[in-house]
Design an enzyme around this catalytic site. Structure first.
Site, PDB file in Angstrom:
ATOM      1  CB  SER A  34     -22.994 -36.516 -11.704  1.00 58.12           C
ATOM      2  OG  SER A  34     -23.868 -35.789 -12.547  1.00 58.12           O
TER       3      SER A  34
ATOM      4  CD  GLU B  10     -29.412 -39.255  -9.105  1.00 57.57           C
ATOM      5  OE1 GLU B  10     -28.824 -38.200  -8.825  1.00 57.57           O
ATOM      6  OE2 GLU B  10     -28.927 -40.390  -8.886  1.00 57.57           O
TER       7      GLU B  10
ATOM      8  CG  HIS C 169     -27.568 -35.038  -9.109  1.00 56.99           C
ATOM      9  ND1 HIS C 169     -27.279 -36.316  -9.536  1.00 56.99           N
ATOM     10  CD2 HIS C 169     -26.653 -34.228  -9.728  1.00 56.99           C
ATOM     11  CE1 HIS C 169     -26.251 -36.279 -10.368  1.00 56.99           C
ATOM     12  NE2 HIS C 169     -25.845 -35.037 -10.488  1.00 56.99           N
TER      13      HIS C 169
END
Length: 495
Positions: free
Chosen positions: A190, A319, A413
């Site tokens: 991320s 995500e 995610h």
């Protein structure tokens, strides 16, 4: 293993502790400072080296974290630990005090949107990599405005300078922990993946690592006008002048509480934050300052910075879709073209994108909207980076993580992180991966990371040899592991 392990660093000796994983012993050294506490006169300063200490320093508990928000647990358990000495590293090694071991080194940078996250997560424990002969380091850095805000009279990109200082510490000290300073691979997920790409494209960082892994990377590349506006708004909210002295008069926790409001778009409307994020990226993060970051990351990579360093990059399939799933009932009668049109006004691009994502459209408008945001922020970046490095001397490998969480219902995610670290039994994993996450998938994902760290090749065809080639982890059992054009769905957003 009767005595606790002791390693001598450039600043002094540290004492860790032993543990085992599947019968393999390794040692952990936690909370070792690589810079002085960024408090008092050192707040908003570049990181300052730690003065040497006498005797043996205890390194058996995680150090203080820059993350000050202790409200609840995110998808990844990332604890907030109080204290002032927040710039520290955690080292996990199977061969402490063996400078002849020369094992490959993984340096992991945590995510959290550049405003949160913690290197003290149980998921980031390096025991599985230690089992496989890799020394692992997690590094902290200043977050939010303290780390990245634009302040007149203060050095820019303080959080970035923390990454560099942490990597310099690794280069100077990791041999004492059994690692090879010439075989350092940086990795992150991320915002941590964005940090990896920023470092890969940063001339000042090139001597500090030899390879990179970017998982679900989100880059910031904040431009100076945006950073200046956000700083002025924060000063107004805090009731202080927009100067170093003014900001220094406000406690870090107070600025942290105000920075979200200061970074919001000034335009009204429910979708304004989404449009702002898609168009400009996050308000806090690495700043294109003309110094450490002379140019935006993609431009730097296209210009050949980091071209000699192998890269693995990829993302999960959805995500962001877990966020938009809550809009399913609201959007069930809204055509996907209208919903996507609210954040993608260009009609030609929109039509091309919807045509390239017909399977997702069958899952409903909320799923399409979530996939679109996923593609704009994460998946299109994978393709852009691979294309920017098309003529690089070192290969780029691309992957997708497609396994659908049985609890969250998407390949969302963070769901890939426990597989990558091979920590399926760690606290919090069941909430995102269910009670029986597939062991074979962890073997494949973690195994490819180990192969890249040790041998420089994760085990599939690189994009640089065959553009579009993508390793798919956790896809349909009947589908091939490597497909010819794994990111075709984002092509309309890249063209």
């Amino acid at each position: 293993m009767n005595e606790p392990p002791v390693v001598t660093t450039a600043a002094g000796a540290v004492r860790g502790f032993w543990r085992e994983d599947a019968g393999a012993a390794s040692a952990a050294f936690l909370g070792i400072p690589f810079a002085q506490p960024p408090t008092g006169d050192l707040r908003f300063a570049a990181p300052v080296p730690v003065p040497p200490w006498q005797g043996v320093r205890d390194a058996t508990a995680y150090g203080a974290t820059p993350h000050r928000n202790a409200e609840g647990i995110t998808l990844i358990p990332e604890p907030s630990i109080p204290g002032e000495s927040t710039l520290n590293v955690n080292v996990f090694t199977p061969r402490p005090a063996d400078s002849a071991a020369r094992l490959p080194v993984l340096v992991y940078i945590h995510g959290g949107g550049f405003t949160s996250g913690s290197p003290a997560s149980p998921w980031y424990d390096g025991r599985a990599f230690n089992r496989d002969g890799v020394v692992t380091v997690t590094v902290s850095y200043r977050l939010g405005f303290d780390g990245f805000g634009a302040i007149e009279g203060a050095p820019s990109n303080r959080g970035v300078r923390d990454w560099l200082a942490g990597l310099e510490w690794v280069r100077q000290n990791i041999a004492a922990f059994g690692g090879d300073p010439e075989r350092v691979t940086i990795a992150g997920q991320s915002a941590g993946g964005g940090a990896v790409l920023a470092l890969l494209g940063m001339p000042a960082a090139q001597h500090l690592f030899r390879a990179a892994i970017a998982l679900s990377a989100a880059i910031a590349d904040v431009r100076p006008p945006r950073a200046a506006r956000a700083a002025r708004r924060l000063a107004t909210l805090a009731g202080v002048p927009a100067t170093r002295a003014g900001f220094a008069s406000v406690p870090e926790e107070r600025l942290s509480a105000l920075q979200e409001a200061a970074g919001r778009p000034e335009t009204a409307g429910r979708l304004a934050p989404v449009r702002d994020l898609l168009d400009q990226g996050p308000p806090w993060g690495p700043l294109v300052d003309g110094d450490l970051l002379p140019q935006p990351t993609l431009e730097a990579l296209a210009a050949g910075v980091g071209a000699d360093k192998p890269l693995v990059i990829g993302a999960t399939d959805d995500e962001f879709t877990g966020v938009t799933e809550g809009l399913h009932k609201t959007l069930r009668f809204v055509p996907a073209s209208i919903a996507v049109g609210l954040v993608l006004p260009d009609r030609v691009t929109r039509r091309g994108y919807l045509a390239a994502n017909r399977p997702q459209r069958r899952l409903g408008t909320a799923a399409v909207l979530g996939r679109f945001v996923t593609d704009r922020i994460f998946r299109s970046l994978v393709m852009r980076v691979a294309q920017a490095r098309a003529t690089a001397s070192a290969p780029t490998w691309v992957y997708r993580f497609s396994w659908v969480s049985p609890t969250k219902h998407w390949a969302m995610h963070c769901v890939d992180v426990p597989f990558w670290f091979d920590c399926l039994d760690a606290d919090g994993v069941a909430a995102i991966a269910g009670d029986a996450p597939p062991r074979a998938l962890a073997d494949a994902v973690h195994g490819s990371a180990v192969a890249f760290l040790r041998e420089g090749d994760p085990g599939w065809t690189p994009w640089t040899s065959q553009p579009g080639a993508t390793r798919v982890f956790g896809g349909a059992a009947s589908a091939p592991d490597v497909i010819a054009d794994g990111y075709a769905g984002v092509q309309p957003l890249v063209s």
